[in-house]
Design a protein around this motif. Structure first.
Motif, PDB file in Angstrom:
ATOM      1  N   SER A  71      38.844  50.297  24.713  1.00  0.00           N
ATOM      2  CA  SER A  71      39.712  51.462  24.913  1.00  0.00           C
ATOM      3  C   SER A  71      39.856  51.866  26.373  1.00  0.00           C
ATOM      4  CB  SER A  71      39.177  52.651  24.112  1.00  0.00           C
ATOM      5  OG  SER A  71      37.926  53.098  24.640  1.00  0.00           O
ATOM      6  N   ILE A  72      38.823  51.619  27.200  1.00  0.00           N
ATOM      7  CA  ILE A  72      38.865  52.129  28.579  1.00  0.00           C
ATOM      8  C   ILE A  72      39.777  51.289  29.483  1.00  0.00           C
ATOM      9  CG2 ILE A  72      36.570  53.131  28.357  1.00  0.00           C
ATOM     10  CD1 ILE A  72      35.540  50.855  30.182  1.00  0.00           C
ATOM     11  N   THR A  73      40.208  50.119  29.012  1.00  0.00           N
ATOM     12  CA  THR A  73      41.112  49.308  29.842  1.00  0.00           C
ATOM     13  C   THR A  73      42.410  50.047  30.122  1.00  0.00           C
ATOM     14  OG1 THR A  73      41.989  48.206  27.869  1.00  0.00           O
ATOM     15  CG2 THR A  73      40.157  47.138  28.998  1.00  0.00           C
ATOM     16  N   GLY A  74      42.825  50.910  29.188  1.00  0.00           N
ATOM     17  CA  GLY A  74      44.070  51.644  29.370  1.00  0.00           C
ATOM     18  C   GLY A  74      44.023  52.677  30.477  1.00  0.00           C
ATOM     19  N   LEU A  75      42.818  53.011  30.969  1.00  0.00           N
ATOM     20  CA  LEU A  75      42.724  53.950  32.092  1.00  0.00           C
ATOM     21  C   LEU A  75      42.996  53.256  33.420  1.00  0.00           C
ATOM     22  CD1 LEU A  75      39.582  55.987  30.994  1.00  0.00           C
ATOM     23  CD2 LEU A  75      41.993  56.536  30.640  1.00  0.00           C
ATOM     24  N   LEU A  76      42.882  51.925  33.431  1.00  0.00           N
ATOM     25  CA  LEU A  76      43.185  51.159  34.637  1.00  0.00           C
ATOM     26  C   LEU A  76      44.586  50.557  34.594  1.00  0.00           C
ATOM     27  CD1 LEU A  76      39.782  49.316  35.207  1.00  0.00           C
ATOM     28  CD2 LEU A  76      40.825  50.990  36.735  1.00  0.00           C
ATOM     29  N   SER A 131      48.501  55.915  33.704  1.00  0.00           N
ATOM     30  CA  SER A 131      47.177  56.484  33.491  1.00  0.00           C
ATOM     31  C   SER A 131      47.131  57.893  34.067  1.00  0.00           C
ATOM     32  CB  SER A 131      46.114  55.610  34.167  1.00  0.00           C
ATOM     33  OG  SER A 131      44.865  56.241  34.179  1.00  0.00           O
ATOM     34  N   ASN A 132      46.787  58.858  33.217  1.00  0.00           N
ATOM     35  CA  ASN A 132      46.733  60.249  33.673  1.00  0.00           C
ATOM     36  C   ASN A 132      45.640  60.472  34.715  1.00  0.00           C
ATOM     37  OD1 ASN A 132      48.850  61.106  32.028  1.00  0.00           O
ATOM     38  ND2 ASN A 132      47.494  61.583  30.317  1.00  0.00           N
ATOM     39  N   VAL A 133      44.519  59.760  34.597  1.00  0.00           N
ATOM     40  CA  VAL A 133      43.436  59.978  35.554  1.00  0.00           C
ATOM     41  C   VAL A 133      43.822  59.467  36.946  1.00  0.00           C
ATOM     42  CG1 VAL A 133      41.580  60.034  33.860  1.00  0.00           C
ATOM     43  CG2 VAL A 133      42.294  57.849  34.810  1.00  0.00           C
ATOM     44  N   MET A 134      44.710  58.487  37.016  1.00  0.00           N
ATOM     45  CA  MET A 134      45.213  58.051  38.322  1.00  0.00           C
ATOM     46  C   MET A 134      46.031  59.155  38.980  1.00  0.00           C
ATOM     47  SD  MET A 134      46.347  54.089  37.799  1.00  0.00           S
ATOM     48  CE  MET A 134      45.162  52.814  37.335  1.00  0.00           C
ATOM     49  N   ILE A 135      46.796  59.869  38.165  1.00  0.00           N
ATOM     50  CA  ILE A 135      47.584  60.987  38.697  1.00  0.00           C
ATOM     51  C   ILE A 135      46.654  62.061  39.238  1.00  0.00           C
ATOM     52  CG2 ILE A 135      49.252  62.790  38.098  1.00  0.00           C
ATOM     53  CD1 ILE A 135      50.228  60.882  35.843  1.00  0.00           C
ATOM     54  N   VAL A 136      45.592  62.353  38.500  1.00  0.00           N
ATOM     55  CA  VAL A 136      44.622  63.360  38.939  1.00  0.00           C
ATOM     56  C   VAL A 136      43.986  62.939  40.258  1.00  0.00           C
ATOM     57  CG1 VAL A 136      42.432  64.472  38.377  1.00  0.00           C
ATOM     58  CG2 VAL A 136      44.145  64.146  36.593  1.00  0.00           C
ATOM     59  N   PHE A 137      43.576  61.683  40.377  1.00  0.00           N
ATOM     60  CA  PHE A 137      42.968  61.222  41.625  1.00  0.00           C
ATOM     61  C   PHE A 137      43.953  61.341  42.781  1.00  0.00           C
ATOM     62  CE2 PHE A 137      42.161  58.049  44.870  1.00  0.00           C
ATOM     63  CZ  PHE A 137      40.815  58.254  45.154  1.00  0.00           C
ATOM     64  N   ALA A 138      45.196  60.939  42.555  1.00  0.00           N
ATOM     65  CA  ALA A 138      46.193  60.998  43.630  1.00  0.00           C
ATOM     66  C   ALA A 138      46.402  62.418  44.126  1.00  0.00           C
ATOM     67  CB  ALA A 138      47.516  60.407  43.141  1.00  0.00           C
ATOM     68  N   VAL A 139      46.381  63.380  43.205  1.00  0.00           N
ATOM     69  CA  VAL A 139      46.585  64.776  43.587  1.00  0.00           C
ATOM     70  C   VAL A 139      45.403  65.305  44.392  1.00  0.00           C
ATOM     71  CG1 VAL A 139      46.770  67.138  42.696  1.00  0.00           C
ATOM     72  CG2 VAL A 139      48.162  65.309  41.699  1.00  0.00           C
ATOM     73  N   PHE A 179      49.168  53.216  40.405  1.00  0.00           N
ATOM     74  CA  PHE A 179      49.564  52.542  39.170  1.00  0.00           C
ATOM     75  C   PHE A 179      49.571  51.023  39.372  1.00  0.00           C
ATOM     76  CE2 PHE A 179      52.130  55.927  36.628  1.00  0.00           C
ATOM     77  CZ  PHE A 179      50.976  56.683  36.500  1.00  0.00           C
ATOM     78  N   LEU A 180      50.209  50.589  40.439  1.00  0.00           N
ATOM     79  CA  LEU A 180      50.305  49.157  40.709  1.00  0.00           C
ATOM     80  C   LEU A 180      48.927  48.558  40.999  1.00  0.00           C
ATOM     81  CD1 LEU A 180      53.507  49.148  42.953  1.00  0.00           C
ATOM     82  CD2 LEU A 180      53.347  48.474  40.555  1.00  0.00           C
ATOM     83  N   ALA A 181      48.081  49.324  41.686  1.00  0.00           N
ATOM     84  CA  ALA A 181      46.748  48.817  42.049  1.00  0.00           C
ATOM     85  C   ALA A 181      45.856  48.603  40.834  1.00  0.00           C
ATOM     86  CB  ALA A 181      46.071  49.788  43.014  1.00  0.00           C
ATOM     87  N   GLY A 182      46.125  49.307  39.746  1.00  0.00           N
ATOM     88  CA  GLY A 182      45.260  49.201  38.576  1.00  0.00           C
ATOM     89  C   GLY A 182      45.575  48.044  37.645  1.00  0.00           C
ATOM     90  N   VAL A 183      46.699  47.366  37.863  1.00  0.00           N
ATOM     91  CA  VAL A 183      47.139  46.337  36.917  1.00  0.00           C
ATOM     92  C   VAL A 183      46.128  45.196  36.812  1.00  0.00           C
ATOM     93  CG1 VAL A 183      48.892  44.594  36.449  1.00  0.00           C
ATOM     94  CG2 VAL A 183      49.579  46.882  37.184  1.00  0.00           C
ATOM     95  N   PHE A 184      45.817  44.540  37.934  1.00  0.00           N
ATOM     96  CA  PHE A 184      44.925  43.377  37.895  1.00  0.00           C
ATOM     97  C   PHE A 184      43.487  43.744  37.536  1.00  0.00           C
ATOM     98  CE2 PHE A 184      48.159  41.305  40.854  1.00  0.00           C
ATOM     99  CZ  PHE A 184      48.753  40.616  39.809  1.00  0.00           C
TER     100      PHE A 184
END
Length: 429
Positions: free
Chosen positions: A147-152, A156-164, A175-180
């Motif tokens: 299930s946690i693969t979807g956070l990377l 991903s909402n947590v990526m938005i939180v980190f960016a803010v 978003f792009l950095a988390g794909v690989f």
């Protein structure tokens, strides 16, 4: 350590042990610390910090992605993705466990929610795996870890939180950095499934229960297109991550209500209300955690931590290992959203001082804290998985050990191979 910081730490730990909701833990601890520091206008100061924290344009993407995920979850998405995944990996050893992990990856990448992936995929596949002779605790462990693969894998909402909270960081780049890294994590978890299945004799999934490739692809393709639209549009520069979230809602609505016809119009109001409640919880966490971050910054905690860690050693490898260990410990008792909001201002200056790219650090931090969702005592996905699978945490935790090892190995690869995260966002600049 000042009196205010001591009170903050004691209040925070005490309230957590009393099982007070995390948002209230953070808010109350922050208020008590501010009072101890002599800030008699504490209510006004904290309310101002909380209001400013959620007054960010990028955060508009969170309610949109939450609504899109709920629409997809109620719109029959999980079943179609499972059928598609079964054709792709179902013939491998431990076929159903492979189908489970791949389905979690696909669903998590579309919904952006690890807990939703556990619930939606687990409700279908855990009972099926039980019937086919797979160990009950192993089935929950597979679903929880996948299930946690979807956070990377974005969105991903947590990526938005980190960016803010990190400021001056592009959500689209994250978003792009988390794909690989997300794909690598998924492959590592599937590798564990194969090894365990070979050892225990779990066979391929029965052919008769799975559709052929073309029908399953046709059925799942409209859902999979959501990821293509979001990532492709950002990659091409057609729209921002926030604009992509609104487009995702429109696409999810068309699929769930018009194309699949799984959600009657009369149920749409209740679904939107549920999404609004989820958004409210997330926003309250963001608001209170940001107020605590402001207090820590005012007390110069980030600067003190940065100076202390950089003084410990000039070896960046050692410092990054220390950061990873601390974050792993944090993830075991704190949910990922408040952890990102509180600890990003503390550790990001250290990472930058080591010459680390902030985007790379963001992926490292998200990957690290995601592991905490699968660990006791506070792992959200672990608890949801045990509830769905009707099993106990102790048994599932034992089955999780090889998955934990795979997660840590991938975390080390993410930490010390920056190009894995940075190649895709840098390639479009």
């Amino acid at each position: 350590m000042t009196l205010g910081l001591a009170i903050l730490i004691v209040a925070f730990i005490s309230l957590l042990l009393l099982e007070v909701p995390v948002a209230f833990v953070v808010g109350i601890a922050t208020a008590l610390a501010a009072l101890a520091l002599g800030n008699h206008g504490v209510a006004e100061a904290i309310s101002s910090d909380m209001a400013n924290a959620v007054d960010e344009f990028a955060l508009l993407a969170i309610p949109f992605f939450i609504l899109a995920g709920d629409l997809m979850g109620a719109g029959g998405l999980a079943r179609r993705l499972i059928n598609f995944a079964s054709v792709i990996v179902g013939r491998l050893p431990g076929g159903l466990s492979m189908v489970n992990t791949l389905s979690c990856m696909l669903f998590g990448s579309i919904s952006g929610s690890a807990a939703a992936a556990v619930s939606s995929i687990g409700n279908t596949l855990i009972p099926e795996m039980n019937k086919k002779g797979y160990d009950k605790d192993f089935n929950v462990a597979v679903t929880t870890s996948g299930s946690i693969t979807g956070l990377l894998i974005p969105p991903s909402n947590v990526m938005i939180v980190f960016a803010v909270v990190a400021a001056n960081i592009s959500v689209s780049d994250l978003f792009l950095a988390g794909v690989f890294p997300g794909l690598l994590l998924g492959l590592a978890l599937m590798g564990v499934c194969v090894i365990v299945s070979l050892k225990r004799g779990y066979g391929a999934a029965p052919d008769a229960t799975f559709p052929k490739l073309w029908p399953s692809l046709v059925s799942a393709l409209p859902s999979l297109m959501l990821v293509v639209i979001v990532i492709g549009g950002i990659f091409k520069g057609w729209f921002t991550a926030t604009e992509a979230s609104a487009i995702a809602v429109v696409w999810a609505f068309l699929l769930a209500v018009v194309f699949y016809r799984e959600i009657p119009l009369k149920e749409l109001g209740a679904l939107i209300a549920r999404s609004a409640r989820t958004t409210g919880v997330v926003m309250l966490l963001i608001a209170t955690s940001s107020a605590m971050s402001q207090l820590l910054t005012a007390e110069r905690v980030p600067q003190m931590v940065s100076a202390t860690m950089l003084a410990l050693s000039e070896n960046p490898i050692l410092i990054l290992l220390i950061i990873n260990v601390v974050l792993l410990l944090v993830g075991t008792f704190m949910d990922i959203t408040p952890a990102i909001l509180i600890f990003t201002p503390i550790f990001l200056p250290v990472a930058i001082g080591l010459g680390m790219d902030p985007i790379h650090f963001g992926i490292l931090m998200i990957a690290n804290l995601s592991i905490g969702l699968c660990t006791p005592p506070v792992g959200t996905c672990l608890f949801v998985g045990c509830s769905v699978g009707k099993t106990r945490i102790a048994g599932v935790s034992r089955e999780m050990i090889p998955f934990y090892i795979a997660m840590i190995v991938v975390l080390m690869v993410i930490t010390f191979w920056p190009s894995l995260s940075l190649w895709l966002p840098n390639s479009i600049k």
